[in-house]
Design an enzyme around this catalytic site. Structure first.
Site, PDB file in Angstrom:
ATOM      1  N   ARG A 188       0.852  -1.190   0.000  1.00 38.84           N
ATOM      2  CA  ARG A 188       0.000   0.000   0.000  1.00 38.84           C
ATOM      3  C   ARG A 188       0.882   1.232   0.000  1.00 38.84           C
ATOM      4  NH1 ARG A 188      -5.308   0.083   3.756  1.00 38.84           N
ATOM      5  NH2 ARG A 188      -5.637  -1.857   2.619  1.00 38.84           N
ATOM      6  N   SER A 221      -8.535   0.384   0.446  1.00 34.24           N
ATOM      7  CA  SER A 221      -9.552   0.355   1.485  1.00 34.24           C
ATOM      8  C   SER A 221      -9.996   1.760   1.880  1.00 34.24           C
ATOM      9  CB  SER A 221      -9.044  -0.434   2.689  1.00 34.24           C
ATOM     10  OG  SER A 221     -10.072  -0.671   3.611  1.00 34.24           O
ATOM     11  N   ASP A 229     -14.089  -0.029   0.183  1.00 41.19           N
ATOM     12  CA  ASP A 229     -14.030  -1.364  -0.427  1.00 41.19           C
ATOM     13  C   ASP A 229     -14.939  -2.352   0.295  1.00 41.19           C
ATOM     14  OD1 ASP A 229     -12.355  -1.479   1.849  1.00 41.19           O
ATOM     15  OD2 ASP A 229     -11.185  -3.111   1.004  1.00 41.19           O
ATOM     16  N   ARG A 249     -15.232  -3.050   5.888  1.00 42.98           N
ATOM     17  CA  ARG A 249     -15.419  -2.560   7.255  1.00 42.98           C
ATOM     18  C   ARG A 249     -16.822  -1.971   7.395  1.00 42.98           C
ATOM     19  NH1 ARG A 249      -9.834  -1.702   6.750  1.00 42.98           N
ATOM     20  NH2 ARG A 249      -8.645  -2.020   8.672  1.00 42.98           N
ATOM     21  N   LYS A 251     -12.382  -9.949   6.892  1.00 46.85           N
ATOM     22  CA  LYS A 251     -13.460  -9.083   7.363  1.00 46.85           C
ATOM     23  C   LYS A 251     -14.406  -8.761   6.209  1.00 46.85           C
ATOM     24  CE  LYS A 251     -10.337  -5.083   7.161  1.00 46.85           C
ATOM     25  NZ  LYS A 251      -9.078  -5.843   6.963  1.00 46.85           N
TER      26      LYS A 251
END
Length: 623
Positions: free
Chosen positions: A73, A175, A335, A338, A449
């Site tokens: 990232r 994300s 994304d 979460r 997740k």
């Protein structure tokens, strides 16, 4: 095609020789200008060279990205330390080499590739383009690729890896990071994010495969014409939504629920998938926040695309909910892996739940429904809940009273996914797992997740509780009455200077003299210290950590005499030092105000005395 059949030759003959006087930098500049076929990122380096900006060139070209808690990232733009066409091609070439070594049947099983909605005009980088280049590298080596035809939630990639029996998956996403960033998340054949030693071995293979193999690696359209490319979207979407029903326990109640929900997808991928999930559970679809429903790589309506930031970024959702008389707000990050939740409280405004509070509710809910469908007490022996070690200990309290199993992992869902796979091999079942940064997994559909499934599970839980004349917040306090109040504080400071981070943690390790950690915090004696970076744990007989040592990141935990557990760690995805404190009270201890004050003192001392924000020029969290 061998590694020597790259772009050296004709292109290199036309590359102007720039000399900075630094041989390492000169070589890096030459390689970049020789290999990069993206005119925008190539021009960025040419401008830096012409302007003589050697430090910026060094920052961009003389280091490489490494795998953190969520893969590679970095900022988008030119340079080997950034996310761009060339570094994604290099990463995929390295991944190909490693997978070829690990899987004899690689060429028949293939890989899955997905992407989110990010993009940056000045570098010509979009998540879709980078995903297509990743697919092109694999297809150029005759590897089958399951490339999604549109953006998908991150959990769809590990779900597809397991469904199709692929050897690996790649998700191009950053994300909830700032808009300038993008990332490259890799999943193993078991559907879990890669962890050690795979991450290090893939990096070695990337370093061995830096020159693009062929013109085909740059062919963004190759996936449209190659017979080895399959679009898995319809099958994965249908299968995922059908399997989601296994988490639905009260469909009849859902269909008649008077509750209204608002959903924000934070300018990302989540809108249509959350709508579908609600329909699978029998709900009326949630009301979307119109300003945030459609993809927008600039995240125009929020100062930060992370719903974990709370009320300051949920303002549009909360105001819409008030106008629509909706009691519950659900927000998935860009994304959709979460989930943030807020509830309107009568006469008290909005309650935005922390990740730890939501985990208490979801953990209770999953256990409550599991017991209803598994009356045999013997089944409990095979049931597990998991959490990362910086998350609340509330599931541990559940397990000690209810009799199921609880285990902790290192921070990052990759460790949870890995442990889920290990437990499944011995016939065990993980019914809930979480990390405090609003990452939840209900059931075991994917070993990662999942904000889509968590959103609809929260909706069903809220609907059930409403039928019992309870709110989510009231039920949270009921849970604390039974299992003990678990009051936590999680936040961060920003540090953009890596040497300062090293200095801060070195000072903590030598706080009372060489090799001596702090003895007190906020006047409370520190009973135990665990330093996962060095492998030290004073609570163990041999003073060695039970959790795996992670030398590449910083993490120190303190257990205080008053029962507070406090942790300092560096983020694996952003330039942050995070801090976590939790007061774990015993059942019956109900003076919440006193507990909160005790925790506030410890948290303040932890930050001010150990991190020294002013002296170290740390940027405090904006709220």
């Amino acid at each position: 095609m061998g590694d020597d059949n790259g772009l050296n030759g004709d292109l290199n003959a036309n590359v102007k020789c720039y000399t900075t006087g630094d041989p390492q930098l000169d070589k890096a500049v030459y390689q970049w200008l020789s290999w990069d076929k993206n005119p925008r990122t190539r021009a960025q380096v040419e401008v830096l060279v012409e302007e003589g900006r050697e430090e910026e060139l060094r920052r961009r070209l003389c280091s490489r990205m490494s795998f953190g808690t969520a893969g590679l990232r970095a900022a988008m733009g030119a340079g080997f330390s950034h996310i761009n066409d060339l570094t994604i091609i290099q990463s995929t070439q390295g991944l190909y080499k490693y997978l070829s070594r690990c899987f004899p049947d690689f060429s028949s099983r293939g890989v899955v590739v997905g992407y989110d909605t990010r993009g940056q005009e000045e570098s010509g980088c979009t998540s879709e383009r980078l995903a297509r280049l990743s697919a092109a590298v694999m297809l150029s080596r005759d590897v089958p690729v399951y490339l999604f035809s549109t953006y998908v939630p991150t959990p769809f990639v590990p779900y597809a890896v397991r469904r199709f029996g692929a050897v690996a998956g790649v998700m191009v996403t950053a994300s909830h990071n700032r808009k300038e960033d993008n990332g490259y998340k890799v999943y193993w054949c078991n559907g879990a994010q890669i962890s050690s030693p795979h991450d290090k071995e893939i990096l070695h293979c990337i370093e061995e495969s830096t020159e693009p193999w062929s013109e085909s690696c740059w062919d963004e359209a190759l996936a449209d014409s190659c017979s080895l490319r399959t679009d898995p979207l319809l099958e994965v979407n249908r299968s995922y939504m059908e399997e989601l029903k296994s988490l639905c326990f009260h469909r009849g109640l859902n269909s008649s629920s008077p509750l209204k929900f608002v959903h924000s997808s934070f300018h990302g991928v989540g809108h249509s998938y959350v709508q579908q999930a609600f329909q699978m559970f029998g709900f009326t679809p949630p009301i979307p926040v119109p300003e945030q429903r459609d993809p927008d790589p600039n995240f125009s309506s929020v100062h930060c695309p992370n719903p974990e930031e709370g009320q300051s970024v949920l303002e549009l959702s909360l105001r819409l909910a008030e106008r629509e008389n909706a009691r519950i707000v659900l927000a998935t990050d860009p994304d959709a892996d979460r989930l943030a939740v807020a509830e309107q409280c009568d006469g008290c405004g909005w309650k935005v739940f922390s990740g730890n509070e939501l985990a208490a509710l979801l953990g209770w809910w999953m256990w409550f429904n599991w017991k209803e469908t598994h009356p045999d007490p013997a089944d409990t022996q095979k049931v597990y809940m998991l959490a990362t070690t910086v998350s609340s200990k509330i599931l541990q309290a559940f397990a000690s009273i209810e009799g199921f199993n609880f285990q902790e992992t290192l921070p990052g869902f990759k460790w949870i996914g890995k442990r889920m796979h290990e437990l499944a091999k011995t016939g065990n079942h993980v019914i809930f797992a979480f990390e405090e940064s609003i990452g939840f997994l209900c059931g075991s559909m994917v070993p990662d997740k999942d904000g889509v499934s968590a959103a609809v599970v929260v909706a069903e839980m809220a609907s059930y509780l409403h039928n019992q004349n309870l709110t989510l917040n009231q039920q949270l306090h009921n849970i604390y009455q039974i299992y003990g109040y678990h009051i936590s504080k999680t936040s961060y400071v920003i540090c953009n200077d890596p040497p300062t981070v090293q200095k801060i943690f070195s000072r903590i390790r030598n706080y009372e003299g060489e090799g001596l950690y702090p003895k007190t915090c906020a006047g409370q004696r520190i009973l135990h210290v665990r330093d996962v970076t060095t492998g030290y744990d004073s609570s163990q007989p041999d003073q060695r950590c039970v959790l795996p040592v992670t030398k590449s990141s910083q993490m120190i935990s303190f257990t205080l005499q008053n029962g507070v557990v406090a942790t300092l760690r560096t983020s694996g995805t952003e330039p942050k030092i995070k801090y976590y404190t939790e007061y774990c009270a015993t059942p019956g201890e109900s003076d919440v105000t006193a507990l909160e004050e005790e925790l506030r003192k410890v948290t303040h001392s932890l930050v001010e005395e150990f991190l020294e924000p002013e002296r170290n020029n740390l940027i405090r969290r904006f709220v």
